[in-house]
Design a protein around this motif. Structure first.
Motif, short mmCIF file in Angstrom:
data_model
loop_
_atom_site.label_atom_id
_atom_site.label_comp_id
_atom_site.label_asym_id
_atom_site.label_seq_id
_atom_site.Cartn_x
_atom_site.Cartn_y
_atom_site.Cartn_z
N PHE A 53 2.45 -4.68 4.77
CA PHE A 53 3.77 -5.65 4.91
C PHE A 53 4.27 -5.92 3.10
N VAL A 55 2.95 -8.42 1.31
CA VAL A 55 2.99 -9.89 1.35
C VAL A 55 1.65 -10.36 0.23
N ASP A 59 0.49 -15.81 2.42
CA ASP A 59 1.44 -15.28 3.62
C ASP A 59 0.30 -15.01 4.80
N THR A 109 5.81 -4.93 13.29
CA THR A 109 6.15 -4.28 12.23
C THR A 109 6.73 -5.20 11.06
N SER A 110 6.14 -6.47 11.24
CA SER A 110 6.43 -7.49 10.17
C SER A 110 5.54 -8.34 10.25
N ILE A 111 5.43 -9.23 9.20
CA ILE A 111 4.32 -10.29 9.38
C ILE A 111 4.74 -11.39 10.27
N GLN A 113 6.12 -11.17 13.19
CA GLN A 113 5.69 -10.83 14.42
C GLN A 113 4.02 -11.01 14.61
#
Length: 491
Positions: A53, A55, A59, A109-111, A113
């Motif tokens: 992701f 990050v 994070d 599909t994202s941090i 989520q």
């Protein structure tokens, strides 16, 4: 939903201290392991998540923080649900939530989520299992409760030693998505543990219609139990414990988080640095049940709160001395003693709370304590990280943690000794005076009867005096029983 009656503590139900209680203990052991070890075990996937992701490490660290915050911060919600529906259904629903969160997280599909699925949903599921499992352990064990608490608490280091290597293997073989999916399936075991929490049933009585009707009428007349009983704050013992526990949590979890980085800063390789946590966990495994055995001894158990205070002082002093470590040998020695003291604290913290508030109020008390500790959990490690950024010296981090834990020990011990000991002595003196007055009245009645009625009056007078003594004994005996159940007099 029969657990509702049991959670209210039906009359005539005695803790079996064995039997099916050992199955409940196994379930509590597994749940405790998942609850405390899972937020740490998930950290093995952080590097993959950073690459996936794009990050930073800070994070991904929020995943563990959210898990812990849900575990502690949803304490009152768990108390309400347990008092409403009972322990077994709450735990089984919690197991489904814990598994669902990890399964959904594997498709993220994202941090953000990941935060919602793995952090919030799985964290809520673990919370719905952890607190009810402790409540049921308290129902099933009384005489052997300190040992049961020690054995259940040992689930945390055992699970950590198993889940961290398992996570590394899963990540290597299936990637982080496959690892999340398999761990989600593993968390379904929480449902099986919830199914073990069989409600205790009151003893069977003769099928007499009138007695049955009378019992039903009496149950209907009883006031309904509050879903969340804030009256525990009227108990001095509970307030002292809650304040001390919150201060303790500020520094308790800091050393395990920073000890590996401390070793790396001393120029030791990653594998050797990570071995420190293994040493700490191995010592912790044996320290918890051993401390439970000690706490269950006849002489120690009434003074369990002071043993808990000693464990916190031991832990705090270990941090203070460990801050002066300058080589790997010093860190190994620190981890050994920290593992002993950390295990003692883990084995005693809920045992002492059970002793303070009793069975009836434990479900509400633990929820409120966990909520107070949640704030400290969110402040403690990040605060230590800020101190490290400002000073670039691990010594100050360990010194701060040691001071916080030591301060909590003094709050608990001195608060108990000064605020509760005096209150315990006052009812005893009052009852002693009442008993003496009752005996004196009986003798006076005997003397008056002796003058009026001769030999017969003398016999009646002696009988009155004996009766007065028996009443006094009953009064004092009742007081002792009440003292055992009242947290403010038992400590």
């Amino acid at each position: 939903m029969g657990g509702v009656v049991v959670d209210d503590g039906p009359a005539g139900v005695k803790a079996p201290d064995g039997g099916w209680g050992w199955a409940v203990l196994v379930g509590c052991f597994v749940i405790t392991g998942f609850s405390y070890a899972f937020p740490k075990a998930v950290s093995v996937f952080f590097k993959e998540l950073i690459r996936e992701f794009d990050v930073g490490y800070s994070d991904t660290a929020w995943i563990s923080s959210i898990l812990l915050a849900m575990l502690y911060g949803t304490g009152p919600l768990c108390s309400v649900l347990v008092n409403k529906f009972g322990c077994r259904p709450v735990m089984m629903v919690g197991g489904l939530f814990a598994s669902l969160g990890m399964v959904l997280g594997s498709f993220a599909t994202s941090i953000i989520q990941i935060y919602l699925c793995t952090g919030v949903i799985t964290g809520l599921g673990l919370a719905l299992n952890f607190q009810p499992s402790l409540i049921m352990l308290n129902r099933y064990f009384s005489e052997k409760r300190p040992l049961a608490n020690g054995l259940a608490a040992a689930g945390s280091p055992v699970a950590l030693c198993c889940l961290s290597p398992l996570g590394q293997v899963l990540q290597h073989q299936y990637g982080w998505r496959g690892g999340f999916l398999i761990l989600g399936g593993l968390l379904l075991n929480c449902c099986a543990c919830g199914a073990l929490m069989r409600p205790l049933l009151p003893p069977k009585k003769p099928d007499d219609l009138e007695e049955t009707v009378d019992r039903v009428v009496e149950e209907e007349k009883k006031p309904k139990k509050k879903l969340l009983d804030f009256s525990v704050f009227k108990d001095r013992g509970f307030v002292i414990y809650a304040v001390a526990a919150s201060v303790m949590v500020l520094g308790l979890f800091v050393p395990p988080v920073f000890v590996v980085s401390y070793a790396k800063k001393l120029q030791y390789e990653d594998t050797k640095s990570a071995l420190l946590l293994t040493i700490l966990g191995a010592v912790d495994i044996f320290a918890r049940p051993t401390c439970g055995l000690i706490a269950g001894m006849k002489w120690v158990r009434p003074r369990c709160v002071y043993l808990f205070s000693f464990a916190m002082i031991f832990n705090g002093c270990t941090d203070l001395i460990g801050s002066q470590a300058t080589d790997y040998t010093g860190l190994v020695v620190f981890c050994i003693f920290f593992g002993i003291s950390y295990g003692m604290v883990g084995a005693l913290q809920f045992e002492v709370l059970m002793a303070i508030v009793g069975t009836q109020n434990f479900s509400s008390a633990i929820g409120l304590v966990l909520l107070m500790e949640a704030i400290a959990v969110l402040v403690g490690p990040p605060g230590a990280g800020r101190l490290l950024d400002a000073t670039h010296n691990y010594m100050y981090v360990f010194l701060l943690a040691g001071c916080e834990v030591t301060l909590s020990a003094f709050i608990l011990a001195l608060g108990n000794f000064l605020c509760l000991r005096k209150k315990r002595e006052e009812p005893d003196a009052t009852m002693e005076m009442a008993a003496t007055a009752a005996e004196r009245e009986g003798l006076n009645r005997g003397g008056a009867a002796d003058e009026d009625e001769g030999p017969k009056g003398m016999e009646n007078g002696k009988a009155a005096a004996v009766e007065a003594r028996e009443v006094a004994k009953i009064v004092n005996g009742t007081t002792e029983e009440i003292g055992e159940g009242n947290p403010e007099t038992s400590l």
